[in-house]
Design a protein around this motif. Structure first.
Motif, PDB file in Angstrom:
ATOM      1  N   ASP A  27       0.831  -1.210   0.000  1.00  0.00           N
ATOM      2  CA  ASP A  27       0.000   0.000   0.000  1.00  0.00           C
ATOM      3  C   ASP A  27       0.860   1.253   0.000  1.00  0.00           C
ATOM      4  OD1 ASP A  27       0.887   0.289   2.624  1.00  0.00           O
ATOM      5  OD2 ASP A  27      -1.060  -0.056   3.547  1.00  0.00           O
ATOM      6  N   GLY A  28       0.229   2.379  -0.265  1.00  0.00           N
ATOM      7  CA  GLY A  28       0.949   3.643  -0.320  1.00  0.00           C
ATOM      8  C   GLY A  28       0.008   4.817  -0.166  1.00  0.00           C
ATOM      9  N   GLU A  29       0.575   5.947   0.200  1.00  0.00           N
ATOM     10  CA  GLU A  29      -0.205   7.172   0.390  1.00  0.00           C
ATOM     11  C   GLU A  29      -0.375   7.905  -0.940  1.00  0.00           C
ATOM     12  OE1 GLU A  29      -0.098  11.500   2.689  1.00  0.00           O
ATOM     13  OE2 GLU A  29       1.430   9.998   3.147  1.00  0.00           O
ATOM     14  N   ILE A  30      -1.602   8.291  -1.240  1.00  0.00           N
ATOM     15  CA  ILE A  30      -1.891   9.026  -2.465  1.00  0.00           C
ATOM     16  C   ILE A  30      -1.563  10.499  -2.264  1.00  0.00           C
ATOM     17  CG2 ILE A  30      -3.690   9.676  -4.117  1.00  0.00           C
ATOM     18  CD1 ILE A  30      -2.728   6.717  -4.169  1.00  0.00           C
ATOM     19  N   TYR A  31      -0.868  11.058  -3.230  1.00  0.00           N
ATOM     20  CA  TYR A  31      -0.404  12.446  -3.147  1.00  0.00           C
ATOM     21  C   TYR A  31      -1.558  13.429  -3.237  1.00  0.00           C
ATOM     22  CZ  TYR A  31       1.934  16.778  -4.547  1.00  0.00           C
ATOM     23  OH  TYR A  31       2.354  18.068  -4.635  1.00  0.00           O
ATOM     24  N   ASP A  32      -1.549  14.385  -2.321  1.00  0.00           N
ATOM     25  CA  ASP A  32      -2.504  15.482  -2.342  1.00  0.00           C
ATOM     26  C   ASP A  32      -1.737  16.748  -2.002  1.00  0.00           C
ATOM     27  OD1 ASP A  32      -5.521  16.381  -2.226  1.00  0.00           O
ATOM     28  OD2 ASP A  32      -4.544  17.259  -0.464  1.00  0.00           O
ATOM     29  N   THR A  48      -6.888  -3.296  -7.023  1.00  0.00           N
ATOM     30  CA  THR A  48      -6.527  -2.197  -6.134  1.00  0.00           C
ATOM     31  C   THR A  48      -7.728  -1.856  -5.257  1.00  0.00           C
ATOM     32  OG1 THR A  48      -7.138  -0.514  -7.779  1.00  0.00           O
ATOM     33  CG2 THR A  48      -4.816  -1.209  -7.714  1.00  0.00           C
ATOM     34  N   PHE A  49      -7.431  -1.369  -4.075  1.00  0.00           N
ATOM     35  CA  PHE A  49      -8.447  -0.968  -3.110  1.00  0.00           C
ATOM     36  C   PHE A  49      -8.078   0.433  -2.619  1.00  0.00           C
ATOM     37  CE2 PHE A  49      -7.687  -5.499  -2.977  1.00  0.00           C
ATOM     38  CZ  PHE A  49      -8.958  -6.070  -3.033  1.00  0.00           C
ATOM     39  N   THR A  50      -9.054   1.304  -2.501  1.00  0.00           N
ATOM     40  CA  THR A  50      -8.802   2.689  -2.111  1.00  0.00           C
ATOM     41  C   THR A  50      -9.543   3.019  -0.823  1.00  0.00           C
ATOM     42  OG1 THR A  50      -8.628   3.274  -4.458  1.00  0.00           O
ATOM     43  CG2 THR A  50      -8.846   5.092  -2.905  1.00  0.00           C
ATOM     44  N   GLY A  53      -9.952   8.353  -0.246  1.00  0.00           N
ATOM     45  CA  GLY A  53      -9.166   8.383  -1.475  1.00  0.00           C
ATOM     46  C   GLY A  53      -7.694   8.666  -1.281  1.00  0.00           C
ATOM     47  N   ARG A  54      -7.187   8.603  -0.046  1.00  0.00           N
ATOM     48  CA  ARG A  54      -5.807   9.003   0.214  1.00  0.00           C
ATOM     49  C   ARG A  54      -4.853   7.829   0.421  1.00  0.00           C
ATOM     50  NH1 ARG A  54      -4.699  13.812   2.254  1.00  0.00           N
ATOM     51  NH2 ARG A  54      -2.585  13.095   1.876  1.00  0.00           N
ATOM     52  N   PHE A  55      -5.370   6.594   0.429  1.00  0.00           N
ATOM     53  CA  PHE A  55      -4.507   5.426   0.566  1.00  0.00           C
ATOM     54  C   PHE A  55      -4.928   4.387  -0.451  1.00  0.00           C
ATOM     55  CE2 PHE A  55      -1.375   3.361   3.376  1.00  0.00           C
ATOM     56  CZ  PHE A  55      -0.747   4.490   3.882  1.00  0.00           C
ATOM     57  N   LEU A  56      -3.942   3.748  -1.066  1.00  0.00           N
ATOM     58  CA  LEU A  56      -4.198   2.752  -2.105  1.00  0.00           C
ATOM     59  C   LEU A  56      -3.490   1.460  -1.743  1.00  0.00           C
ATOM     60  CD1 LEU A  56      -5.412   2.344  -5.019  1.00  0.00           C
ATOM     61  CD2 LEU A  56      -3.131   2.919  -5.871  1.00  0.00           C
ATOM     62  N   LEU A  57      -4.192   0.354  -1.830  1.00  0.00           N
ATOM     63  CA  LEU A  57      -3.631  -0.974  -1.568  1.00  0.00           C
ATOM     64  C   LEU A  57      -3.699  -1.784  -2.846  1.00  0.00           C
ATOM     65  CD1 LEU A  57      -2.670  -3.312   0.312  1.00  0.00           C
ATOM     66  CD2 LEU A  57      -5.088  -3.712   0.840  1.00  0.00           C
TER      67      LEU A  57
END
Length: 320
Positions: A192-197, A302-304, A308-312
């Motif tokens: 997983d990772g943090e989505i850029y904002d 993928t799972f969000t 909407g700020r984390f993606l697995l």
């Protein structure tokens, strides 16, 4: 507790002295000492730090779906597992759907013995067979040896879990290149990772709870914020991957100092810096591209997170 030691405390201290002389504090030292480990656990409980809750709630929401993807696995390898609370969410879901003897064995891999002990205790409470490996997942030899401990050539399908944006805090390209040859066709990778904002990414770190965590390794070696300033900087990916951003942190020394670590004196000059690593933030496209192009993976699902700020990503190796 069953813990195999690939990285000794003596080696950690020796390496820390060398790193400090080179002007850096690597990621593993943010969880090494009891002070740092406790600061991490306190941060996980903080309402001001959102990423832990984003990752946990996403995995909790999708635990049954992830258990379905991992249904054929005989072992679960938590890489940089920390206290393993995210890993255990899915292992519990797997246990609900299987006879007790068929639950995947948990292999927790981390450089922090303090956190590994918590992980193994939590697994034991759940009745999940578990062992720990104290290792540095950024060292190719440690990573290979840890995976061998999961059963070596005789092991069945495995889940490789890298959760809590762990990939974003290490040398992601080198790690993925080291991991790829260890994956077999039926293995599942969960990353997983943090989505850029752009509007909020830095603000998530500029709070007192996160600062206490960030300064804990400094306090471990005798530094306080009175000795300098902790600075966060958002930078583009030096490798040129569009959509990947790195939040760097460093400590800028305000006065001439001499640290004493492991009996060694380490001078720090006024104006010098201690590089304290980074945390990657991605666009969804950049995240999947990194896994597929660098990691040799095929992302299956993928799972969000709800915000909407984390993606697995659930992926398998496509070059076997």
């Amino acid at each position: 507790m069953d813990v195999s030691i690939l990285l000794t405390e003596d080696q950690l201290e020796t390496d820390l002295i060398a790193h400090l002389r080179a002007g850096r504090i690597p990621e593993k030292y943010f969880y090494w000492s009891p002070l740092s480990a406790k600061a991490w656990l306190a941060l996980c409980r903080s309402s001001a730090y959102r990423n832990y809750e984003r990752s946990m709630s996403l995995i909790a929401r999708e635990a049954e779906a992830l258990a379905g993807l991992a249904a054929g696995a005989s072992c679960w390898i938590g890489l940089g597992c920390g206290q393993a609370d995210k890993d255990l969410l899915v292992l519990r879901a797997l246990a609900r759907g299987r006879a007790a003897h068929a639950v995947p064995a948990f292999l927790g891999v981390d450089s922090s013995l303090w956190l590994l002990e918590r992980a193994l205790a939590a697994a034991a409470e759940e009745g999940i067979p578990a062992r720990g490996v104290k290792a540095d997942i950024e060292r190719a030899t440690d990573l290979t040896a840890a995976v061998d401990l999961a059963g070596g050539a005789a092991r069945g399908a495995a889940v490789f879990a890298l959760l809590g944006n762990t990939l974003g805090a290490i040398d992601y390209r080198e790690f993925l290149s080291n991991l790829e040859p260890l994956l077999r066709r039926d293995d599942l990778a969960l990353v997983d990772g943090e989505i850029y904002d752009a509007d909020s990414v830095a603000g998530g770190y500029l709070n007192e709870d996160n600062r206490r965590f960030a300064v804990a390794p400094l306090r471990t070696i005798g530094l306080t914020e009175a000795d300098g300033e902790l600075i966060f900087e958002l930078r583009p990916d030096p490798g040129g991957l569009a959509g990947l951003h790195l939040l760097h942190k460093h400590f800028e020394v305000a006065r001439d100092l001499v640290l004493t670590v492991g009996g060694e004196e380490i001078p720090l000059a006024r104006g010098s810096r201690l590089d304290m690593g980074h945390s990657c933030k991605y666009t969804p496209v950049a995240f999947t591209s990194l896994l597929e192009r660098t990691g040799g993976l095929t992302v299956e699902r993928t799972f969000t997170s709800d915000d909407g700020r984390f993606l697995l990503a659930a992926a398998r190796r496509h070059r076997v």
